[in-house]
Write a protein that holds these residues in place. Structure first.
Motif, mmCIF file in Angstrom:
data_model
loop_
_atom_site.group_PDB
_atom_site.id
_atom_site.type_symbol
_atom_site.label_atom_id
_atom_site.label_comp_id
_atom_site.label_asym_id
_atom_site.label_seq_id
_atom_site.Cartn_x
_atom_site.Cartn_y
_atom_site.Cartn_z
ATOM 1 N N ASN A 29 0.866 -1.171 0.000
ATOM 2 C CA ASN A 29 0.000 0.000 0.000
ATOM 3 C C ASN A 29 0.905 1.224 0.000
ATOM 4 O O ASN A 29 2.132 1.100 -0.065
ATOM 5 C CB ASN A 29 -0.977 -0.008 1.188
ATOM 6 C CG ASN A 29 -0.253 -0.003 2.528
ATOM 7 O OD1 ASN A 29 0.953 0.211 2.614
ATOM 8 N ND2 ASN A 29 -1.007 -0.241 3.590
ATOM 9 N N GLU A 30 0.319 2.416 0.067
ATOM 10 C CA GLU A 30 1.135 3.625 -0.015
ATOM 11 C C GLU A 30 2.168 3.698 1.102
ATOM 12 O O GLU A 30 3.307 4.122 0.884
ATOM 13 C CB GLU A 30 0.250 4.881 0.036
ATOM 14 C CG GLU A 30 -0.805 4.968 -1.054
ATOM 15 C CD GLU A 30 -2.181 4.538 -0.557
ATOM 16 O OE1 GLU A 30 -2.251 3.483 0.112
ATOM 17 O OE2 GLU A 30 -3.159 5.243 -0.846
ATOM 18 N N TRP A 69 -5.996 -0.777 -1.467
ATOM 19 C CA TRP A 69 -5.295 0.198 -2.296
ATOM 20 C C TRP A 69 -5.797 0.118 -3.737
ATOM 21 O O TRP A 69 -6.016 1.138 -4.393
ATOM 22 C CB TRP A 69 -3.798 -0.072 -2.211
ATOM 23 C CG TRP A 69 -2.925 0.891 -2.933
ATOM 24 C CD1 TRP A 69 -3.089 2.241 -3.054
ATOM 25 C CD2 TRP A 69 -1.722 0.572 -3.640
ATOM 26 N NE1 TRP A 69 -2.061 2.784 -3.784
ATOM 27 C CE2 TRP A 69 -1.208 1.782 -4.160
ATOM 28 C CE3 TRP A 69 -1.026 -0.608 -3.879
ATOM 29 C CZ2 TRP A 69 -0.034 1.839 -4.903
ATOM 30 C CZ3 TRP A 69 0.146 -0.561 -4.608
ATOM 31 C CH2 TRP A 69 0.625 0.650 -5.115
ATOM 32 N N MET A 70 -6.040 -1.113 -4.219
ATOM 33 C CA MET A 70 -6.566 -1.280 -5.576
ATOM 34 C C MET A 70 -7.954 -0.664 -5.712
ATOM 35 O O MET A 70 -8.295 -0.095 -6.753
ATOM 36 C CB MET A 70 -6.588 -2.767 -5.940
ATOM 37 C CG MET A 70 -5.212 -3.378 -6.134
ATOM 38 S SD MET A 70 -5.278 -5.142 -6.500
ATOM 39 C CE MET A 70 -5.947 -5.109 -8.161
ATOM 40 N N LYS A 72 -9.018 1.936 -4.129
ATOM 41 C CA LYS A 72 -8.802 3.381 -4.252
ATOM 42 C C LYS A 72 -8.337 3.746 -5.660
ATOM 43 O O LYS A 72 -8.803 4.714 -6.248
ATOM 44 C CB LYS A 72 -7.758 3.842 -3.227
ATOM 45 C CG LYS A 72 -8.240 3.862 -1.801
ATOM 46 C CD LYS A 72 -7.125 4.242 -0.858
ATOM 47 C CE LYS A 72 -6.579 5.633 -1.145
ATOM 48 N NZ LYS A 72 -5.524 6.022 -0.174
ATOM 49 N N MET A 73 -7.423 2.940 -6.191
ATOM 50 C CA MET A 73 -6.878 3.219 -7.518
ATOM 51 C C MET A 73 -7.954 3.164 -8.593
ATOM 52 O O MET A 73 -7.849 3.846 -9.614
ATOM 53 C CB MET A 73 -5.753 2.231 -7.853
ATOM 54 C CG MET A 73 -4.459 2.507 -7.119
ATOM 55 S SD MET A 73 -3.106 1.477 -7.736
ATOM 56 C CE MET A 73 -3.558 -0.132 -7.112
ATOM 57 N N TYR A 76 -9.086 6.538 -9.394
ATOM 58 C CA TYR A 76 -8.092 7.574 -9.647
ATOM 59 C C TYR A 76 -8.277 8.209 -11.026
ATOM 60 O O TYR A 76 -8.683 7.555 -11.988
ATOM 61 C CB TYR A 76 -6.676 6.979 -9.587
ATOM 62 C CG TYR A 76 -6.106 6.794 -8.201
ATOM 63 C CD1 TYR A 76 -6.819 7.139 -7.062
ATOM 64 C CD2 TYR A 76 -4.824 6.263 -8.037
ATOM 65 C CE1 TYR A 76 -6.283 6.948 -5.800
ATOM 66 C CE2 TYR A 76 -4.279 6.072 -6.777
ATOM 67 C CZ TYR A 76 -5.015 6.420 -5.660
ATOM 68 O OH TYR A 76 -4.476 6.246 -4.418
ATOM 69 N N GLU A 80 -3.621 11.119 -11.133
ATOM 70 C CA GLU A 80 -3.405 10.407 -9.869
ATOM 71 C C GLU A 80 -2.744 9.054 -10.116
ATOM 72 O O GLU A 80 -1.878 8.619 -9.339
ATOM 73 C CB GLU A 80 -4.739 10.225 -9.143
ATOM 74 C CG GLU A 80 -5.278 11.510 -8.537
ATOM 75 C CD GLU A 80 -6.684 11.351 -8.005
ATOM 76 O OE1 GLU A 80 -7.013 12.064 -7.027
ATOM 77 O OE2 GLU A 80 -7.465 10.536 -8.562
ATOM 78 N N ASN A 81 -3.117 8.381 -11.199
ATOM 79 C CA ASN A 81 -2.469 7.111 -11.537
ATOM 80 C C ASN A 81 -0.996 7.313 -11.863
ATOM 81 O O ASN A 81 -0.147 6.500 -11.496
ATOM 82 C CB ASN A 81 -3.183 6.454 -12.721
ATOM 83 C CG ASN A 81 -4.322 5.559 -12.289
ATOM 84 O OD1 ASN A 81 -4.135 4.660 -11.488
ATOM 85 N ND2 ASN A 81 -5.514 5.819 -12.792
ATOM 86 N N ASP A 84 0.836 7.905 -8.586
ATOM 87 C CA ASP A 84 0.906 6.666 -7.819
ATOM 88 C C ASP A 84 1.983 5.735 -8.395
ATOM 89 O O ASP A 84 2.786 5.165 -7.651
ATOM 90 C CB ASP A 84 -0.460 5.975 -7.858
ATOM 91 C CG ASP A 84 -0.495 4.716 -7.028
ATOM 92 O OD1 ASP A 84 -0.587 4.839 -5.801
ATOM 93 O OD2 ASP A 84 -0.413 3.623 -7.615
#
Length: 261
Positions: A29-30, A69-70, A72-73, A76, A80-81, A84
């Motif tokens: 994750n981030e 996390w996926m 959230k993506m 995006y 944002e992608n 990331d």
């Protein structure tokens, strides 16, 4: 250095950085990406550390991206992608460019982005029970950010197959295609890793750093006059260095070099 998603132990001249999210199979994750990046940048500047082992807790080495996390993506924007992906790219570069040699100790399955982690390391020791998978195509994605490292590690021919098919393959297959260097029984993994680390820390720290850089700079380059001149300069520089002189003197005098203490 303290972390939420990692464990760090420094013993003697060796740092062991352990992925520590076993409940989610050490998925990224981030926070984990940021912490790995920070850890490798700091360890690269740590004067006492001569080698880094990248390990993991739990049954899996790394399952790739964390499901939350996926999620959230999925929402995006394009920008944002891009941002990331840039963070993941920074993490992989931090491992690859770390001036200390990095040994991956793979005790369990290694999928997707986890394969990028391993490919960015210098040497990989794997348990024979581990499996590997570039699973992105199953999700409508491609392993783009990790591709420079994975293709270097397994070669274009193997990458054509496993990027496209997203097949799961064994540790023995990973060994055959050159993605890992050594495969051992699970109960021999610690000892096999320790043997490699012992060899690394016995060598000149400066020579190990420069040898790592040499492989990265020379690998895949055309044989030109400029490249030949560059390699001549590198050997002249290392021969003239303090460790280079000490290594030759200690060999001729039949004694241990000074870097062994």
């Amino acid at each position: 250095m303290s972390y939420q998603t990692l464990q760090l132990a420094i013993e003697g001249r060796v740092a062991t950085l352990t992925l520590n999210r076993p409940d989610v199979r050490n998925a990224f994750n981030e926070s984990m990406i940021a912490e790995i990046t920070q850890a490798f940048r700091e360890l690269g500047q740590h004067d006492e550390v001569r080698a880094v082992v990248l390990a993991a807790n739990g049954p899996a080495f790394c399952a790739g991206a964390d499901l939350n996390w996926m999620k959230k993506m999925a929402g995006y924007t394009y920008e944002e992608n891009r941002a990331d992906a840039a963070q993941l790219a920074d993490m992989l570069r931090a491992i690859y460019s770390c001036p200390k040699p990095v040994v991956a100790k793979v005790q369990g399955d290694c999928y997707a982005g986890g394969m990028g982690l391993v490919a960015a390391c210098d040497i990989t020791v794997s348990s024979e029970a581990s499996h590997f998978c570039l699973s992105e195509a199953k999700l409508g994605l491609i392993p783009a950010t990790i591709s420079p490292y994975v293709i270097k590690a397994m070669g274009e021919n193997a990458a054509r197959r496993y990027f496209l098919t997203a097949e799961r393959f064994s540790a023995q297959e990973a060994l055959r295609i050159g993605f890992v260097h050594t495969v051992v029984a699970a109960d021999a993994l610690d000892a096999a890793t320790a043997d490699i680390v012992k060899a690394l820390v016995s060598n000149s720290p400066n020579a190990v750093k420069e040898a790592k850089r040499l492989v990265q700079d020379v690998g895949g380059q055309p044989l030109t006059e400029a490249l030949i001149a560059d390699t001549a300069t590198r050997i002249a520089d290392i021969r003239s260095s303090e460790e280079g002189k000490e290594g030759v003197r200690s060999f001729l005098e039949k004694r241990k070099p000074g870097w062994l203490g």
